[in-house]
Design a protein around this motif. Structure first.
Motif, PDB file in Angstrom:
ATOM      1  N   GLY A   1       7.788 -48.509 -37.878  1.00 62.18           N
ATOM      2  CA  GLY A   1       6.505 -47.985 -38.315  1.00 62.18           C
ATOM      3  C   GLY A   1       5.580 -49.133 -38.639  1.00 62.18           C
ATOM      4  N   GLY A   2       4.286 -48.954 -38.397  1.00 63.12           N
ATOM      5  CA  GLY A   2       3.315 -50.002 -38.715  1.00 63.12           C
ATOM      6  C   GLY A   2       2.499 -50.384 -37.508  1.00 63.12           C
ATOM      7  N   GLY A   3       1.765 -51.459 -37.629  1.00 63.79           N
ATOM      8  CA  GLY A   3       0.858 -51.863 -36.558  1.00 63.79           C
ATOM      9  C   GLY A   3      -0.417 -51.044 -36.645  1.00 63.79           C
ATOM     10  N   CYS A   4      -1.440 -51.465 -35.939  1.00 57.38           N
ATOM     11  CA  CYS A   4      -2.736 -50.791 -36.069  1.00 57.38           C
ATOM     12  C   CYS A   4      -2.779 -49.434 -35.378  1.00 57.38           C
ATOM     13  N   THR A   5      -1.802 -49.107 -34.539  1.00 60.83           N
ATOM     14  CA  THR A   5      -1.780 -47.793 -33.903  1.00 60.83           C
ATOM     15  C   THR A   5      -0.686 -46.903 -34.483  1.00 60.83           C
ATOM     16  N   GLY A   6       0.240 -47.454 -35.246  1.00 59.39           N
ATOM     17  CA  GLY A   6       1.231 -46.639 -35.934  1.00 59.39           C
ATOM     18  C   GLY A   6       2.671 -47.036 -35.722  1.00 59.39           C
ATOM     19  N   LEU A   7       3.027 -47.561 -34.546  1.00 55.12           N
ATOM     20  CA  LEU A   7       4.394 -47.969 -34.252  1.00 55.12           C
ATOM     21  C   LEU A   7       4.377 -49.343 -33.589  1.00 55.12           C
ATOM     22  N   THR A   8       5.440 -50.108 -33.794  1.00 51.05           N
ATOM     23  CA  THR A   8       5.576 -51.391 -33.117  1.00 51.05           C
ATOM     24  C   THR A   8       6.978 -51.500 -32.528  1.00 51.05           C
ATOM     25  N   TYR A   9       7.083 -52.270 -31.458  1.00 57.81           N
ATOM     26  CA  TYR A   9       8.384 -52.548 -30.867  1.00 57.81           C
ATOM     27  C   TYR A   9       9.001 -53.730 -31.595  1.00 57.81           C
ATOM     28  N   GLY A  10      10.314 -53.729 -31.646  1.00 51.62           N
ATOM     29  CA  GLY A  10      11.026 -54.870 -32.193  1.00 51.62           C
ATOM     30  C   GLY A  10      12.209 -55.201 -31.310  1.00 51.62           C
ATOM     31  N   MET A  11      12.514 -56.468 -31.205  1.00 50.68           N
ATOM     32  CA  MET A  11      13.707 -56.913 -30.490  1.00 50.68           C
ATOM     33  C   MET A  11      14.355 -57.991 -31.342  1.00 50.68           C
ATOM     34  N   SER A  12      15.666 -57.905 -31.485  1.00 53.53           N
ATOM     35  CA  SER A  12      16.374 -58.906 -32.269  1.00 53.53           C
ATOM     36  C   SER A  12      17.757 -59.139 -31.682  1.00 53.53           C
ATOM     37  N   ALA A  13      18.323 -60.279 -31.992  1.00 48.09           N
ATOM     38  CA  ALA A  13      19.690 -60.603 -31.593  1.00 48.09           C
ATOM     39  C   ALA A  13      20.617 -60.106 -32.693  1.00 48.09           C
TER      40      ALA A  13
END
Length: 119
Positions: free
Chosen positions: A34-46
């Motif tokens: 949740g978040g970002g200026c439109t409402g959702l953000t992508y995340g990638m992690s190891a």
């Protein structure tokens, strides 16, 4: 059937990053926050290990984790890696996104909007 697709270029780039960080046997976690200026953000992690709600997919020898709660938002998404004169970067094409912000880092779907923040 996989929820997402990862191109060979994207998997090569992630496997190289994992190897450089001594995580050759690690996983790539693709998530939605949740978040970002439109409402959702992508995340990638190891990640070294899957979490309880993670489902495991494999693309070109890369193990990818997706939380079962993120599946509806990510369904049909393609992750690619493009190289250009200005450097390289991951490109995410999500057919569920109905809006994205000008900075390109957040999105909204018809069913899941999240809480927008300033860009």
């Amino acid at each position: 059937m996989a929820i997402i697709e990862m191109t060979e270029a994207a998997t090569y780039e992630v496997k190289d990053m994992l190897q450089q960080n001594d995580m050759a046997d690690g996983y790539l976690k693709v998530k939605v926050n949740g978040g970002g200026c439109t409402g959702l953000t992508y995340g990638m992690s190891a990640e070294a290990e899957p979490a309880e709600n993670d489902e495991i997919y494999e693309f070109h020898g890369l193990k990818v984790l997706i939380d079962k709660y993120d599946k509806p938002v990510l369904d049909g998404t393609t992750i690619d890696f493009k190289q250009s004169l200005m450097g390289g970067g991951f490109q995410i094409d999500n057919p569920n996104a109905i809006a994205s912000c000008g900075c390109g880092s957040s999105f909204r779907t018809a069913k899941v909007a999240g809480s927008p923040e300033d860009c």
